[in-house]
Scaffold this motif. Structure first.
Motif, short mmCIF file in Angstrom:
data_model
loop_
_atom_site.label_atom_id
_atom_site.label_comp_id
_atom_site.label_asym_id
_atom_site.label_seq_id
_atom_site.Cartn_x
_atom_site.Cartn_y
_atom_site.Cartn_z
N PRO A 264 3.67 -0.70 1.78
CA PRO A 264 2.34 -1.03 2.32
C PRO A 264 2.23 -2.47 2.80
CG PRO A 264 2.31 -0.82 -0.08
CD PRO A 264 3.64 -0.31 0.37
N GLY A 265 3.07 -3.35 2.26
CA GLY A 265 3.00 -4.75 2.66
C GLY A 265 3.33 -4.99 4.13
N ARG B 125 -1.58 -1.62 11.68
CA ARG B 125 -1.28 -2.02 13.07
C ARG B 125 -1.39 -0.83 14.01
NH1 ARG B 125 2.78 -5.04 10.58
NH2 ARG B 125 4.37 -3.51 11.21
N HIS B 126 -0.89 0.32 13.56
CA HIS B 126 -0.97 1.53 14.39
C HIS B 126 -2.43 1.89 14.65
CE1 HIS B 126 0.24 5.50 15.91
NE2 HIS B 126 -0.84 5.95 15.27
N ASP C 6 -5.30 -0.83 1.97
CA ASP C 6 -4.30 0.25 2.06
C ASP C 6 -4.94 1.62 1.89
OD1 ASP C 6 -2.25 -1.58 2.44
OD2 ASP C 6 -1.87 -1.79 0.30
N GLU C 7 -5.88 1.72 0.96
CA GLU C 7 -6.55 3.00 0.73
C GLU C 7 -7.40 3.41 1.93
OE1 GLU C 7 -9.80 5.02 -2.36
OE2 GLU C 7 -8.90 3.07 -2.82
N ARG D 110 5.03 10.73 9.00
CA ARG D 110 6.10 9.76 8.79
C ARG D 110 5.53 8.35 8.62
NH1 ARG D 110 8.57 13.29 12.54
NH2 ARG D 110 7.98 12.01 14.34
N LEU D 111 4.50 8.05 9.39
CA LEU D 111 3.86 6.74 9.27
C LEU D 111 3.17 6.58 7.92
CD1 LEU D 111 3.36 4.14 10.88
CD2 LEU D 111 1.27 5.19 11.78
N LEU D 112 2.52 7.64 7.45
CA LEU D 112 1.87 7.61 6.15
C LEU D 112 2.90 7.44 5.03
CD1 LEU D 112 -0.78 10.43 6.68
CD2 LEU D 112 -1.29 8.03 6.30
N ALA D 113 4.05 8.10 5.19
CA ALA D 113 5.12 7.96 4.19
C ALA D 113 5.65 6.53 4.17
CB ALA D 113 6.24 8.95 4.48
#
Length: 429
Positions: free
Chosen positions: A294-295, A301-302, A265-266, A285-288
């Motif tokens: 995170p699961g 995937r992006h 995740d990091e 928005r994707l980071l949020a």
């Protein structure tokens, strides 16, 4: 007024060092500016570490800054000592020329996908001027502008000089002079006034800025981004173990896709900021979303889709995702012959003779499980089979099952799965 490139790099955490920020902004805001990044052709391919400066140039082009790619056809014969604890192995002229050609092909493909064919960088090779530069001319016109006392203060030089077991050759010591001369030639010949690179290049960039100022009486600028490091702190370099390459012959599209989708995740957040060409709003928005859930691995995937498509094209993404789906579902018959080796590259494999499959009744799956190490005894094998925990080529089998020659996938392979994740490959010749 602020410049879009600097705003973008700052938001992404991609500015490590730079010349005076206010002066650099004013310089870029005045328009018509050109920047460059150099690439040393020390291997036939490029790594994901090289993709970071490539995306810097893409961001510059999108922000209206002209871009130049400098291939080190001359400096590559020496090798940059920056960040290295030992001297590089010297390459032949023929190898360096071949590597330059390979690098240009890789980059043209990536830049075309990201920018279109009409916005490609100017490609230049420093062998064009360094190859004809005589020793006396070099010492008179370049060397006299570099006080040795200043050169030995640089971290990359100091570390090597302080190690009595390694030291620093004159060949390596002179590298920064050659790179400084590159900046001078690019400023003279192509109007370049900004050099970018990774943070380990800062000393060389500063040397070039100073050389241009002394010789051309022109103010030029420099900017570096952080190094792309692994979790253990080492670079994603060409000479480092486990390099992730940008050509399919060294790192397949499927392997690249899997590397990205399996990021922690990091690391996924860092890779998104460093590599993704997605615009700021959608990426934020994707980071949020990633931070909240995170699961779901939406960010991974992006990244896997975007970067694999940038490097290898959308069909490679489609094939990688189809193979991943087939592997998850167990429907491995859907994986093509070309991709099968990549998908199961790290799976334990046995080699057997095809005669085992030709004997009367075929080869019992009980024996296959023992041979592949998926069972410790015949009793253990029958227990797994009785529990319906074994699939052969995607089909669930029982304790009486056998495999015969017609079961071979692509004429040579049997795939065995026990449980949800334990795979084995049996190859027959």
């Amino acid at each position: 007024m602020t410049h879009a490139l600097l705003d973008e790099l700052s938001w992404r955490g991609l500015i490590h060092d730079s010349t005076d920020p206010a002066e650099l902004r004013d310089h870029l805001d005045s328009g018509g500016r050109r920047c460059y990044i150099g690439f040393d052709p020390t291997a036939p391919s490029l790594t994901i570490g090289n993709l970071l400066p490539i995306t810097l140039l893409i961001r510059a082009a999108r922000a209206g800054v002209g871009t130049v790619v400098l291939f080190g056809g001359g400096t590559g014969l020496i090798g940059d000592p920056s960040g290295k604890s030992v001297e590089r192995s010297l390459l032949t002229t023929e190898d360096v020329r071949a590597n330059v050609a390979h690098h240009r092909e890789i980059m043209e493909t990536i830049f075309t996908r990201a920018l279109g064919p009409d916005q490609l960088p100017t490609f230049v090779d420093n062998a064009n001027w360094l190859g004809g530069l005589g020793m006396i001319e070099f010492l008179r016109d370049v060397g006299k502008h570099f006080p040795v006392t200043e050169m030995i203060r640089r971290d990359s030089v100091r570390r090597r000089l302080d190690d009595p077991d390694v030291g620093l050759t004159y060949t390596e010591f002179s590298y920064s002079l050659l790179q400084a001369y590159d900046y001078r030639r690019l400023c003279e010949d192509h109007g370049v006034t900004l050099q970018m690179g990774a943070s380990d290049q800062w000393g060389n960039i500063v040397a070039g800025i100073d050389h241009v100022r002394r010789v051309l009486r022109t103010q030029v600028h420099g900017l570096t981004c952080p190094l792309l490091l692994r979790s253990d702190g080492t670079k994603f370099g060409k000479s480092e173990k486990g390099a992730v390459w940008l050509t399919a012959d060294r790192t397949s599209p499927y392997t690249l896709y899997q590397f990205l989708i399996n990021l922690s995740d990091e690391d996924a957040r860092r890779f998104a900021l460093f590599f993704s060409l997605t615009e700021r709003g959608p990426l934020e928005r994707l980071l949020a979303e990633h931070g909240e859930a995170p699961g779901r691995r939406a960010l991974q995937r992006h990244l896997a889709r975007e970067i694999t498509a940038l490097v290898h094209g959308q069909p490679a993404v489609d094939a990688a995702e189809a193979a991943s789906a087939a592997l998850f579902s167990g429907d491995v018959r859907a994986i093509g012959a070309d991709l099968l080796g990549d998908v199961f590259a790290d799976v334990p494999t046995i080699i057997e003779t095809v005669e085992l499959l030709r004997k009367d009744g075929g080869w019992p799956v009980v024996d296959l499980l023992l041979a592949t190490g998926l069972a410790t005894s015949r009793r253990d094998a029958r227990e797994h089979l009785g529990n319906k925990a074994v699939l052969v080529n995607g089909d669930r089998v029982d304790a009486e099952a056998t495999v015969v020659e017609k079961d071979l996938l692509h004429g040579s392979v049997i795939l065995v799965r026990r449980g949800k994740r334990e795979w084995r490959v049996a190859r027959f010749a």
